[in-house]
Design a protein around this motif. Sequence first.
Motif, PDB file in Angstrom:
ATOM      1  N   UNK A 132      56.115   6.210   8.573  1.00 38.36           N
ATOM      2  CA  UNK A 132      57.114   6.674   9.558  1.00 38.36           C
ATOM      3  C   UNK A 132      57.125   8.195   9.649  1.00 38.36           C
ATOM      4  N   UNK A 133      56.869   8.851   8.523  1.00 38.86           N
ATOM      5  CA  UNK A 133      56.839  10.321   8.529  1.00 38.86           C
ATOM      6  C   UNK A 133      55.610  10.811   9.292  1.00 38.86           C
ATOM      7  N   UNK A 134      54.479  10.169   9.020  1.00 40.97           N
ATOM      8  CA  UNK A 134      53.240  10.551   9.713  1.00 40.97           C
ATOM      9  C   UNK A 134      53.383  10.316  11.219  1.00 40.97           C
ATOM     10  N   UNK A 135      53.978   9.181  11.579  1.00 40.24           N
ATOM     11  CA  UNK A 135      54.142   8.861  13.008  1.00 40.24           C
ATOM     12  C   UNK A 135      55.024   9.905  13.696  1.00 40.24           C
ATOM     13  N   UNK A 136      56.074  10.325  13.001  1.00 36.52           N
ATOM     14  CA  UNK A 136      56.955  11.342  13.578  1.00 36.52           C
ATOM     15  C   UNK A 136      56.195  12.656  13.757  1.00 36.52           C
ATOM     16  N   UNK A 137      55.442  13.040  12.742  1.00 34.72           N
ATOM     17  CA  UNK A 137      54.681  14.294  12.821  1.00 34.72           C
ATOM     18  C   UNK A 137      53.685  14.240  13.975  1.00 34.72           C
ATOM     19  N   UNK A 138      53.037  13.087  14.130  1.00 28.57           N
ATOM     20  CA  UNK A 138      52.058  12.974  15.223  1.00 28.57           C
ATOM     21  C   UNK A 138      52.746  13.013  16.580  1.00 28.57           C
ATOM     22  N   UNK A 139      53.915  12.379  16.670  1.00 23.22           N
ATOM     23  CA  UNK A 139      54.643  12.377  17.944  1.00 23.22           C
ATOM     24  C   UNK A 139      55.089  13.782  18.317  1.00 23.22           C
ATOM     25  N   UNK A 140      55.462  14.579  17.320  1.00 25.00           N
ATOM     26  CA  UNK A 140      55.919  15.939  17.626  1.00 25.00           C
ATOM     27  C   UNK A 140      54.747  16.885  17.847  1.00 25.00           C
ATOM     28  N   UNK A 141      53.596  16.527  17.329  1.00 21.66           N
ATOM     29  CA  UNK A 141      52.352  17.243  17.614  1.00 21.66           C
ATOM     30  C   UNK A 141      52.468  18.764  17.497  1.00 21.66           C
ATOM     31  N   UNK A 146      63.371  19.787  13.450  1.00 26.97           N
ATOM     32  CA  UNK A 146      64.638  20.217  12.859  1.00 26.97           C
ATOM     33  C   UNK A 146      64.756  19.691  11.438  1.00 26.97           C
ATOM     34  N   UNK A 147      65.240  20.567  10.552  1.00 21.03           N
ATOM     35  CA  UNK A 147      65.333  20.231   9.131  1.00 21.03           C
ATOM     36  C   UNK A 147      66.096  18.930   8.886  1.00 21.03           C
ATOM     37  N   UNK A 148      67.268  18.776   9.486  1.00 17.16           N
ATOM     38  CA  UNK A 148      68.112  17.619   9.185  1.00 17.16           C
ATOM     39  C   UNK A 148      67.450  16.312   9.612  1.00 17.16           C
ATOM     40  N   UNK A 149      66.748  16.355  10.727  1.00 14.98           N
ATOM     41  CA  UNK A 149      66.110  15.140  11.236  1.00 14.98           C
ATOM     42  C   UNK A 149      64.926  14.755  10.350  1.00 14.98           C
ATOM     43  N   UNK A 150      64.137  15.745   9.962  1.00 17.23           N
ATOM     44  CA  UNK A 150      63.012  15.473   9.067  1.00 17.23           C
ATOM     45  C   UNK A 150      63.529  14.918   7.735  1.00 17.23           C
ATOM     46  N   UNK A 151      64.597  15.532   7.217  1.00 14.68           N
ATOM     47  CA  UNK A 151      65.119  15.119   5.915  1.00 14.68           C
ATOM     48  C   UNK A 151      65.725  13.718   5.975  1.00 14.68           C
ATOM     49  N   UNK A 152      66.464  13.416   7.027  1.00 10.36           N
ATOM     50  CA  UNK A 152      67.064  12.089   7.166  1.00 10.36           C
ATOM     51  C   UNK A 152      66.005  11.020   7.324  1.00 10.36           C
ATOM     52  N   UNK A 153      64.997  11.337   8.131  1.00 14.15           N
ATOM     53  CA  UNK A 153      63.882  10.412   8.313  1.00 14.15           C
ATOM     54  C   UNK A 153      63.158  10.164   6.989  1.00 14.15           C
ATOM     55  N   UNK A 154      62.936  11.230   6.220  1.00 16.02           N
ATOM     56  CA  UNK A 154      62.196  11.098   4.960  1.00 16.02           C
ATOM     57  C   UNK A 154      62.936  10.171   4.000  1.00 16.02           C
TER      58      UNK A 154
END
Lengths: 242, 265
Positions: A132-141, A146-154
Amino acid sequence: MRTTAMGSTATAATMPPMTDGALHLLLAWASPALPIGAFGYSQGLEAAVADGSVRDRAGVRAFVAAVVMHGGGFVDAVLFAAAHRAVADPARLSDLNMLALAFRATAETRQENAQQGRALLGILLAAYPRPAIRAFAEAQAGAPVALAVVAGLAAAAHGVPLGPALQAFLHALAANLVSAGVRLVPLGQTEGQQALVDLFPCLSRAGARALATAPEDLGISSIRIEEWSMHHETLYSRLFRS
Amino acid sequence: MAGEARIGWSAGGLQSLYQRAPARFLFPEPSIPGHNEAVLVVTSGGLTGGDTLTLAARVGGGASATLVTQAAERFYRVRSGDPDIRVSTRLRVEAGASIDWLAQEAILFDGTRLRRALELDLSTGARVLAVESLVFGRRARGETFATGRVLDVIRVRRDDRLVLHDALAIGDDDPEAFADRFRLDGAAGLATLVYAGPDAASHLPLARALVPPGGGGASAFDDLLFVRLRDADARALRDAVTRAAGALREAVLGLPRDLPRVWAC
């Protein structure tokens, strides 16, 4: 009073037990050793110290309480929770990321948010990978994150329950600001710890309220803190980047 | 009541118009050649629970326009059980076009519940100056905004990307907010000025100079200029807003420093 300050019995009863693995993740992510550059940011505290508005332990505590309960910290808490809940919904995560980046009205707090978000995402991909983290990173390209979104997702991607994950996130934010206060006021290291302990009930309340707040109902009232962030841009001598 | 007003301007001037009571437009004698101006009037005298006010303006074809409200808007107590008051303003501006939105202050009476949103939908190259303010009760008359809630949102989208989401949440059983020196610090009101345009950052020194000492701040990011003004006196706040709005519209839009006449009274 110290027992109520340290504990959060109300939430403890409703929390699922945490695995050792989840606890280790939270300790690592909330540690000042996490290399996202948090130590370089004060969210305007440096300007509040410079103009004499914050000059002691009580002032640091009140400044951090306002950030966490009514300012950018509370905004981030709500968006952290929303991202945690949206771990399986990439479109929602994208929207939340855009909202979290836009939810800052000063140049330096925007930079703080995006730089730490980018740094955290890089660390997660390298040291704490999950699909899910990799997919998010690829989608944001490579676009700002944002810190909070990355942290909550992680946290969600690693199966860390939302309640404790949010408290750890708020703890890290508060501890970082207190540490900035220790350097700026300055305070003794022990006084810094006392200021931090005094904030634990605020963190607990902010977390509980954040869990019950929808992003569309979210707003700030920490107007003076925002002003200090703006004034920080023109401070003559600066230790911090915000 | 459900007031609604929509207006559109293009190269040829006024292109579309719709109004439903109690909202309507007045068109003053044009004072600037080629520049469009309209005054929004809400004839009901104030809003209360369940009321909605929806305003939309569109500017294209390289046109420039000024949209101003005729008077301060009053938001009265909302009875428990009644829906929040909702006010929505949406300004769509195409590349090469511009608008200045000069809303006079929203006066919050005790017990009101208001959800207000200003949405700026811009194409790259569009320019908007928007001014809005909140006043927490008529203190000169001994009235305060002590209970109730306001959620006041300004959103800026550029080519469908959200670039600013500014949201103030004040009230909501949180009376400490008003005296808290890290929050409203005794403010009688707050004003927010946003300028969106490709040259926004270059006007930051001017914006900073327009903030009275100890009463707000200014910042610039993402082709936006963001100014917050705060004062313990509502009249002084209005004076600061008038001065800042006038200087900014002159600098960024080339319009007269004097605001439209309805602002004078």
